[in-house]
Design an enzyme around this catalytic site. Structure first.
Site, PDB file in Angstrom:
ATOM      1  N   ASN A   1       0.733  -1.166  -0.019  1.00  0.00           N
ATOM      2  CA  ASN A   1       0.085  -0.040  -0.033  1.00  0.00           C
ATOM      3  C   ASN A   1       1.017   1.195  -0.201  1.00  0.00           C
ATOM      4  O   ASN A   1       1.491   1.542   0.896  1.00  0.00           O
ATOM      5  CB  ASN A   1      -0.919  -0.030   1.363  1.00  0.00           C
ATOM      6  CG  ASN A   1      -2.322   0.450   0.974  1.00  0.00           C
ATOM      7  OD1 ASN A   1      -2.916   0.407  -0.216  1.00  0.00           O
ATOM      8  ND2 ASN A   1      -2.925   0.865   1.903  1.00  0.00           N
TER       9      ASN A   1
ATOM     10  N   SER B   1       0.361   4.658   6.310  1.00  0.00           N
ATOM     11  CA  SER B   1       0.870   5.746   7.213  1.00  0.00           C
ATOM     12  C   SER B   1       2.158   5.916   7.427  1.00  0.00           C
ATOM     13  O   SER B   1       2.885   6.889   8.121  1.00  0.00           O
ATOM     14  CB  SER B   1       0.419   5.042   8.622  1.00  0.00           C
ATOM     15  OG  SER B   1       0.771   3.847   8.726  1.00  0.00           O
TER      16      SER B   1
ATOM     17  N   HIS C   1       8.309   4.809   4.577  1.00  0.00           N
ATOM     18  CA  HIS C   1       9.336   3.976   4.402  1.00  0.00           C
ATOM     19  C   HIS C   1       8.994   2.772   3.344  1.00  0.00           C
ATOM     20  O   HIS C   1       7.928   2.393   3.704  1.00  0.00           O
ATOM     21  CB  HIS C   1       9.721   3.581   5.805  1.00  0.00           C
ATOM     22  CG  HIS C   1      11.053   2.773   5.876  1.00  0.00           C
ATOM     23  ND1 HIS C   1      12.203   3.062   6.227  1.00  0.00           N
ATOM     24  CD2 HIS C   1      11.430   1.481   5.306  1.00  0.00           C
ATOM     25  CE1 HIS C   1      13.236   2.455   6.169  1.00  0.00           C
ATOM     26  NE2 HIS C   1      12.698   1.298   5.670  1.00  0.00           N
TER      27      HIS C   1
HETATM   28 ZN   LIG Z   1      12.164   4.615   7.880  1.00  0.00          ZN
END
Ligand SMILES: [Zn+2]
Length: 339
Positions: free
Chosen positions: A153, A161, A164
């Site tokens: 996602n 959210s 990273h």
């Molecule tokens: Zn990170």
């Protein structure tokens, strides 16, 4: 190309799910409004002290991530499915429920907080593919697990959210809805024709060459005829393989190349880090042969006309069927031009 499909409203059949999508190409000719909004492409640092996925950082449950160098996998701290929950079923008149067990994991694609798959080299993505293969094999060999869903996602617009680069693996005892539909459709076709539904579809697509974005020796990247999302795409192995374990090392690199080419083209399309949900659909791990399965990876991106105009599945799409304006063929041309 059939001209009617570019001019008049029609329905297209999804051979994998047995469902229909409404296509309204005449609406794509409307003048566009507000298509060139400015986008703030935030530049992220390679390391973020507040990120719970960066190497060496402490997660909310107190565990410390190792100083990993390529791919790092851990069991989800807030898993939607658990392996140690009790077994039960409820049948109370028309109220029906079943317990569901599973194991959920998080897969960090890279220690570099600033990257996405589109910024990674094919040999780096290949390591992610190897990790997916190991997890599919390991989770799939667990008696509790009959299906392994690998997905990503990406982007705040998709509700992700944490920026990273990471994906997830949810594995469980039963087949989820989308997989169940594809299982049935492929099984029926295989029984009737003794060949792969997606393999035969691929032959037809390669012959027509109207929806092919890219291909190498082992994979085809295309916009399926029945695509719902404006720039939805699918990566399909040319060989009939039921799951990702069938790929050898070289094929894994060619698969990584296909992911790289597609995600790079996506980023160029609206000059933004392109959001999407992607996922691999493949054979269940229920101990059966599942020869009817032909694995594939789908990308569902929500952007429509620019980095800031998103398609919403609302109104008619909630109550009737999904609908699209720009045809799969026009979307293919736009992505092809960006390779
Ligand atoms: Zn990170």
């Amino acid at each position: 190309m059939n001209a009617d499909l570019q001019d008049y409203s029609h329905k297209r059949y999804n051979i994998l799910t047995g469902e229909w999508v409404l296509v309204s190409p005449h609406r794509a000719k409307r003048p566009w409004q507000g298509q060139n909004e400015a986008v703030s492409n935030e530049v992220r640092p390679s390391y973020d002290a507040s990120c719970y996925l960066c190497a060496g950082n402490t997660r909310i449950n107190g565990e410390v991530n190792p100083k990993y160098e390529d791919v790092y996998i851990f069991t989800n701290d807030f898993a939607a499915l658990q392996s140690d929950s009790p077994s039960f079923s409820v049948t109370d008149g028309l109220l029906v429920a079943q317990s569901e067990k599973g194991i959920c994991k998080v897969v960090c694609f890279s220690p570099d907080h600033s990257k996405s798959l589109a910024d990674m080299a094919p040999d780096e993505i290949q390591k992610v593919v190897f990790a997916w293969q190991r997890e599919y094999e390991e989770l799939g060999s667990n008696d509790l697990i009959n299906y392994v869903q690998i997905f990503e996602n990406k982007g705040a617009v998709m509700g992700c959210s944490n920026p990273h680069p990471h994906g997830q693996i949810w594995s469980q005892s039963t087949l989820p809805n989308e997989v169940d539909k594809k299982n049935t459709q492929q099984l029926n076709y295989y029984k009737e024709n003794n060949s792969s539904l997606l393999g035969d579809y691929l032959k037809q697509e390669l012959e027509k060459d109207e929806r092919i974005i890219f291909q190498n020796d082992a994979f085809v990247v295309l916009i399926p005829f029945w695509a719902v999302w404006p720039f939805e795409a699918m990566i399909v192995p040319k060989k009939h393989q039921s799951n990702i374990l069938s790929m050898d090392t070289e094929e894994a690199l060619l698969y990584a190349e296909a992911i790289s080419v597609l995600t790079k083209a996506y980023d160029k399309l609206f000059n933004t880090s392109f959001p999407y949900s992607s996922g691999i659909h493949q054979a269940p791990t229920n101990g059966e042969a599942n020869d009817h399965w032909h694995w594939h990876m789908s990308f569902y991106p929500p952007l429509l006309r620019s980095a800031t105009v998103k398609k919403f599945m609302v109104g008619y799409e909630m109550f009737g069927s999904p609908q699209r304006d720009i045809t799969a063929e026009i979307a293919t041309q736009r992505l092809r031009e960006l390779l």
